[in-house]
Each structure stands twice: as structure tokens, then as C-alpha cells.
Design a protein around this motif. Structure first.
Motif, PDB file in Angstrom:
ATOM      1  N   ILE A 117       0.897  -1.166   0.000  1.00 19.01           N
ATOM      2  CA  ILE A 117       0.000   0.000   0.000  1.00 19.01           C
ATOM      3  C   ILE A 117       0.928   1.208   0.000  1.00 19.01           C
ATOM      4  O   ILE A 117       1.560   1.526   1.007  1.00 19.01           O
ATOM      5  CB  ILE A 117      -0.931   0.020   1.227  1.00 19.01           C
ATOM      6  CG1 ILE A 117      -1.780  -1.254   1.297  1.00 19.01           C
ATOM      7  CG2 ILE A 117      -1.829   1.268   1.190  1.00 19.01           C
ATOM      8  CD1 ILE A 117      -2.731  -1.324   2.492  1.00 19.01           C
ATOM      9  N   VAL A 118       1.068   1.811  -1.154  1.00 23.79           N
ATOM     10  CA  VAL A 118       2.072   2.865  -1.338  1.00 23.79           C
ATOM     11  C   VAL A 118       1.407   4.229  -1.132  1.00 23.79           C
ATOM     12  O   VAL A 118       0.453   4.578  -1.830  1.00 23.79           O
ATOM     13  CB  VAL A 118       2.681   2.781  -2.755  1.00 23.79           C
ATOM     14  CG1 VAL A 118       3.809   3.789  -2.898  1.00 23.79           C
ATOM     15  CG2 VAL A 118       3.181   1.367  -3.025  1.00 23.79           C
ATOM     16  N   CYS A 119       1.906   4.955  -0.133  1.00 18.18           N
ATOM     17  CA  CYS A 119       1.261   6.231   0.241  1.00 18.18           C
ATOM     18  C   CYS A 119       1.914   7.404  -0.488  1.00 18.18           C
ATOM     19  O   CYS A 119       3.140   7.505  -0.549  1.00 18.18           O
ATOM     20  CB  CYS A 119       1.384   6.455   1.746  1.00 18.18           C
ATOM     21  SG  CYS A 119       0.703   5.110   2.717  1.00 18.18           S
ATOM     22  N   VAL A 120       1.067   8.268  -1.008  1.00 20.54           N
ATOM     23  CA  VAL A 120       1.531   9.497  -1.652  1.00 20.54           C
ATOM     24  C   VAL A 120       0.638  10.634  -1.167  1.00 20.54           C
ATOM     25  O   VAL A 120      -0.474  10.402  -0.683  1.00 20.54           O
ATOM     26  CB  VAL A 120       1.453   9.392  -3.197  1.00 20.54           C
ATOM     27  CG1 VAL A 120       2.381   8.313  -3.732  1.00 20.54           C
ATOM     28  CG2 VAL A 120       0.015   9.116  -3.667  1.00 20.54           C
ATOM     29  N   GLY A 121       1.118  11.857  -1.282  1.00 24.76           N
ATOM     30  CA  GLY A 121       0.270  12.985  -0.881  1.00 24.76           C
ATOM     31  C   GLY A 121       1.094  14.248  -0.728  1.00 24.76           C
ATOM     32  O   GLY A 121       2.283  14.188  -0.402  1.00 24.76           O
ATOM     33  N   GLU A 122       0.434  15.370  -0.964  1.00 25.07           N
ATOM     34  CA  GLU A 122       1.117  16.658  -0.925  1.00 25.07           C
ATOM     35  C   GLU A 122       0.985  17.315   0.446  1.00 25.07           C
ATOM     36  O   GLU A 122       0.045  17.022   1.194  1.00 25.07           O
ATOM     37  CB  GLU A 122       0.545  17.589  -2.014  1.00 25.07           C
ATOM     38  CG  GLU A 122      -0.763  18.288  -1.660  1.00 25.07           C
ATOM     39  CD  GLU A 122      -1.991  17.386  -1.721  1.00 25.07           C
ATOM     40  OE1 GLU A 122      -1.868  16.202  -2.091  1.00 25.07           O
ATOM     41  OE2 GLU A 122      -3.099  17.877  -1.395  1.00 25.07           O
ATOM     42  N   THR A 123       1.886  18.247   0.749  1.00 21.49           N
ATOM     43  CA  THR A 123       1.774  19.045   1.973  1.00 21.49           C
ATOM     44  C   THR A 123       0.812  20.210   1.708  1.00 21.49           C
ATOM     45  O   THR A 123       0.469  20.490   0.549  1.00 21.49           O
ATOM     46  CB  THR A 123       3.145  19.627   2.375  1.00 21.49           C
ATOM     47  OG1 THR A 123       3.585  20.491   1.321  1.00 21.49           O
ATOM     48  CG2 THR A 123       4.178  18.544   2.617  1.00 21.49           C
ATOM     49  N   LEU A 124       0.468  20.910   2.781  1.00 21.77           N
ATOM     50  CA  LEU A 124      -0.424  22.066   2.627  1.00 21.77           C
ATOM     51  C   LEU A 124       0.235  23.136   1.770  1.00 21.77           C
ATOM     52  O   LEU A 124      -0.392  23.731   0.886  1.00 21.77           O
ATOM     53  CB  LEU A 124      -0.756  22.632   4.024  1.00 21.77           C
ATOM     54  CG  LEU A 124      -1.790  23.749   4.050  1.00 21.77           C
ATOM     55  CD1 LEU A 124      -3.096  23.305   3.399  1.00 21.77           C
ATOM     56  CD2 LEU A 124      -2.052  24.202   5.479  1.00 21.77           C
ATOM     57  N   GLU A 125       1.516  23.342   2.011  1.00 25.28           N
ATOM     58  CA  GLU A 125       2.248  24.352   1.240  1.00 25.28           C
ATOM     59  C   GLU A 125       2.206  24.021  -0.261  1.00 25.28           C
ATOM     60  O   GLU A 125       1.999  24.898  -1.096  1.00 25.28           O
ATOM     61  CB  GLU A 125       3.696  24.352   1.741  1.00 25.28           C
ATOM     62  CG  GLU A 125       4.451  25.588   1.431  1.00 25.28           C
ATOM     63  CD  GLU A 125       5.909  25.464   1.890  1.00 25.28           C
ATOM     64  OE1 GLU A 125       6.292  24.428   2.476  1.00 25.28           O
ATOM     65  OE2 GLU A 125       6.646  26.410   1.626  1.00 25.28           O
ATOM     66  N   GLU A 126       2.409  22.736  -0.562  1.00 22.26           N
ATOM     67  CA  GLU A 126       2.380  22.325  -1.974  1.00 22.26           C
ATOM     68  C   GLU A 126       0.989  22.524  -2.574  1.00 22.26           C
ATOM     69  O   GLU A 126       0.848  22.941  -3.717  1.00 22.26           O
ATOM     70  CB  GLU A 126       2.848  20.874  -2.099  1.00 22.26           C
ATOM     71  CG  GLU A 126       4.345  20.741  -1.854  1.00 22.26           C
ATOM     72  CD  GLU A 126       4.813  19.329  -1.488  1.00 22.26           C
ATOM     73  OE1 GLU A 126       6.026  19.108  -1.493  1.00 22.26           O
ATOM     74  OE2 GLU A 126       3.968  18.454  -1.169  1.00 22.26           O
ATOM     75  N   ARG A 127      -0.036  22.223  -1.790  1.00 16.22           N
ATOM     76  CA  ARG A 127      -1.416  22.422  -2.308  1.00 16.22           C
ATOM     77  C   ARG A 127      -1.673  23.904  -2.538  1.00 16.22           C
ATOM     78  O   ARG A 127      -2.207  24.294  -3.574  1.00 16.22           O
ATOM     79  CB  ARG A 127      -2.450  21.824  -1.342  1.00 16.22           C
ATOM     80  CG  ARG A 127      -3.893  22.096  -1.764  1.00 16.22           C
ATOM     81  CD  ARG A 127      -4.858  21.072  -1.261  1.00 16.22           C
ATOM     82  NE  ARG A 127      -4.803  19.822  -2.010  1.00 16.22           N
ATOM     83  CZ  ARG A 127      -5.637  19.467  -2.993  1.00 16.22           C
ATOM     84  NH1 ARG A 127      -6.583  20.287  -3.390  1.00 16.22           N
ATOM     85  NH2 ARG A 127      -5.521  18.303  -3.598  1.00 16.22           N
ATOM     86  N   GLU A 128      -1.272  24.710  -1.561  1.00 14.45           N
ATOM     87  CA  GLU A 128      -1.576  26.144  -1.681  1.00 14.45           C
ATOM     88  C   GLU A 128      -0.793  26.815  -2.803  1.00 14.45           C
ATOM     89  O   GLU A 128      -1.179  27.860  -3.311  1.00 14.45           O
ATOM     90  CB  GLU A 128      -1.335  26.839  -0.336  1.00 14.45           C
ATOM     91  CG  GLU A 128      -2.451  26.479   0.657  1.00 14.45           C
ATOM     92  CD  GLU A 128      -2.274  27.058   2.034  1.00 14.45           C
ATOM     93  OE1 GLU A 128      -1.146  27.481   2.368  1.00 14.45           O
ATOM     94  OE2 GLU A 128      -3.262  27.070   2.785  1.00 14.45           O
ATOM     95  N   SER A 129       0.319  26.185  -3.199  1.00 18.02           N
ATOM     96  CA  SER A 129       1.069  26.775  -4.314  1.00 18.02           C
ATOM     97  C   SER A 129       0.772  26.039  -5.629  1.00 18.02           C
ATOM     98  O   SER A 129       1.561  26.091  -6.578  1.00 18.02           O
ATOM     99  CB  SER A 129       2.570  26.770  -4.013  1.00 18.02           C
ATOM    100  OG  SER A 129       2.981  25.444  -3.763  1.00 18.02           O
TER     101      SER A 129
END
Ligand code: PEP
Length: 252
Positions: free
Chosen positions: A124-136
Motif C-alpha cells: 500500500i504505497v502512500c503518496v500525498g502533498e503538503t499544505l504548502e504544496e497544495r496552496e502553491s
């Protein structure tokens, strides 16, 4: 048809007592769950034996992390071969806490994924962005890159052993959940990237994780590209976890 999966990541929580009570409850309810839903419990490694004994094959068991080696002088590490040997069927790889607290890179994730899937466990390979990455406005770029690099070692024939969990870092343990539309949009991006990599994308289960609770799971699981959830906090509360396992739309 894709596997529907609800996986409970206990993180560094639990005890022998909790393993007995929580897994005992899930087992007692297993018969009334949709047989098409695979329930996975992922306890700290030291409790895997207790959980396996309680589960009695009604629940699949996973390991939260594996080393990238098979065996040797790596004090404190557990290999995916060992996890398989004791009866685990799943291994989490690249959870954001491993990335943030233990410095795991996409390249290391790729090494671990290769070892896990070639050995016959499902990663189960987890991926995901940080808040900073989302906001930019970088979220899609970051997640696509994590998928491409983290799964770069998977070869044809091994994709059946891959599940991807999209877990926006800002939603993990914070009580903030991505809207079901935002989660769906990112899952569609991940499926597109997998297709572009030559993977059988329509057959790969994609899970959403990040503050999934009994009251928001149904809306998430109703999305066409969301095949289940990776659950942290709520997986430690037996009734909540089982309720989440029931939250799939009726005819899927
Ligand atoms: C997780 O640890 O993978 C997770 C999604 O945690 P939580 O459900 O508590 O946000």
C-alpha cells in the motif's frame, strides 16, 4: 473488478489488550460485512502475532514498514520476507510519517516497493502533498512524481500487488478531510499516471486517507476512483472502524 479495501493503520498505538478487543470485535462483525470488502489491520510489528491469532483469517494483516533489505545487520528493521513468513498480506510503504520523520525518499520507497511486491505481499504505497504544496498549486505535480518514482521498480505481473493510498499530508490526523470532489480529482490523476506508466490502471485499487471517519467515509467511497480508505485514528475505535467498512455504495 477492483478490490475494495479498508485498512486500519494503528501507527505506534495499541497493546495486547487492544489487539484482542479490537480485532475480536471486527471478527465478530466480519460475517455481516460486504464480502467484497477486504478489511486489513496494520498494527505495530510487535503485535502482529497477536492480531493474526485474533483475526483467524477473517481479517488481513499488514506491516507498517519494512526495510529495503532481506536480512542482515540492520538492527531494529523487519523485512517484507519476515512479514510474509508470519502471515502478513500487506505492507505500508512511504507513509508520510516515514517520509517526514525518517527521511524516506521516493527512491527508497521504490526500493521497498520492489522488495514487497516481488516477494508476494501487497504494497500500500502512500503518496500525498503538503499544505504548502497544495496552496502553491503543486499538489498534482508532487503526487504524480511520487507515483512515477515510487512505483518505478514495479514490473509487469507485479501490479496486482500494488495499491496506492492518496493521503494529503495536511489531512492526516488533523480532522481536515479533502472534499470528496478534491479527493476524486486526485485519484483520477493517479489513475491517469498509472496508465501512462503502462500499468493496468483500471485494476489497481486507490485508497483515500486523511481523517476518514464514520460520518465522511460514505461520500468518499461513492466516488468512482476511490476504492476504499486508509484509516488512522478511527481504526482504533472498533465500532467506528467497522462502520467505515460498511460505507460503500450498495451496487459496486
Ligand atoms: C494515516 O495514518 O494513514 C491516516 C490517514 O491517519 P488519520 O485517519 O488519523 O488521519
Amino acid at each position: 473488478m477492483r478490490r475494495k479495501i479498508v485498512a486500519g493503520n494503528w501507527k505506534m498505538n495499541g497493546s495486547k489488550d487492544l489487539s484482542e478487543k479490537l480485532v475480536g470485535y471486527i471478527r465478530s462483525e466480519a460475517g455481516s460485512l460486504d464480502s467484497g470488502v477486504e478489511v486489513v489491520v496494520i498494527p505495530p510489528a510487535i503485535y502482529i502475532g497477536d492480531v493474526l491469532r485474533q483475526a483467524q483469517d477473517t481479517v488481513a494483516v499488514g506491516v507498517q514498514n519494512v526495510g529495503q533489505w532481506q536480512s542482515g545487520a540492520y538492527t531494529g528493521e523487519v523485512s517484507s520476507e519476515m512479514a510474509k513468513d508470519v502471515g502478513c498480506r500487506y505492507a505500508l510503504v512511504g507513509h508520510s510519517e516515514r517520509r517526514q520523520l525518517f527521511g524516506e525518499t521516493d527512491e527508497l520507497v521504490a526500493e521497498k516497493v520492489s522488495r514487497v511486491v516481488s516477494g508476494g505481499l501487497t504494497a500500500i504505497v502512500c503518496v500525498g502533498e503538503t499544505l504548502e504544496e497544495r496552496e502553491s498549486a503543486q499538489a498534482e505535480i508532487v503526487v504524480a512524481s511520487q507515483v512515477r518514482t515510487g512505483l518505478s521498480t514495479v514490473v509487469q505481473g507485479e501490479w496486482k500487488n500494488v495499491v496506492v493510498a492518496y493521503e494529503p499530508v495536511w489531512a492526516i490526523g488533523t480532522g481536515k478531510t479533502a472534499t470528496s470532489d478534491d479527493a476524486q480529482a486526485m485519484h483520477a490523476v493517479i489513475r491517469h499516471v498509472l496508465k501512462d506508466m503502462g500499468a493496468p490502471a483500471e485494476e489497481i485499487s486507490l485508497l483515500y486517507g486523511g481523517s476518514v471517519k464514520a460520518d465522511n467515509a460514505a461520500a468518499l467511497f461513492a466516488q468512482p476512483d476511490i476504492d476504499g480508505g486508509l484509516i488512522g485514528g478511527a481504526s482504533l475505535v472498533a465500532k467506528d472502524f467497522v462502520s467505515i467498512c460498511r460505507d460503500f455504495p450498495a451496487n459496486t
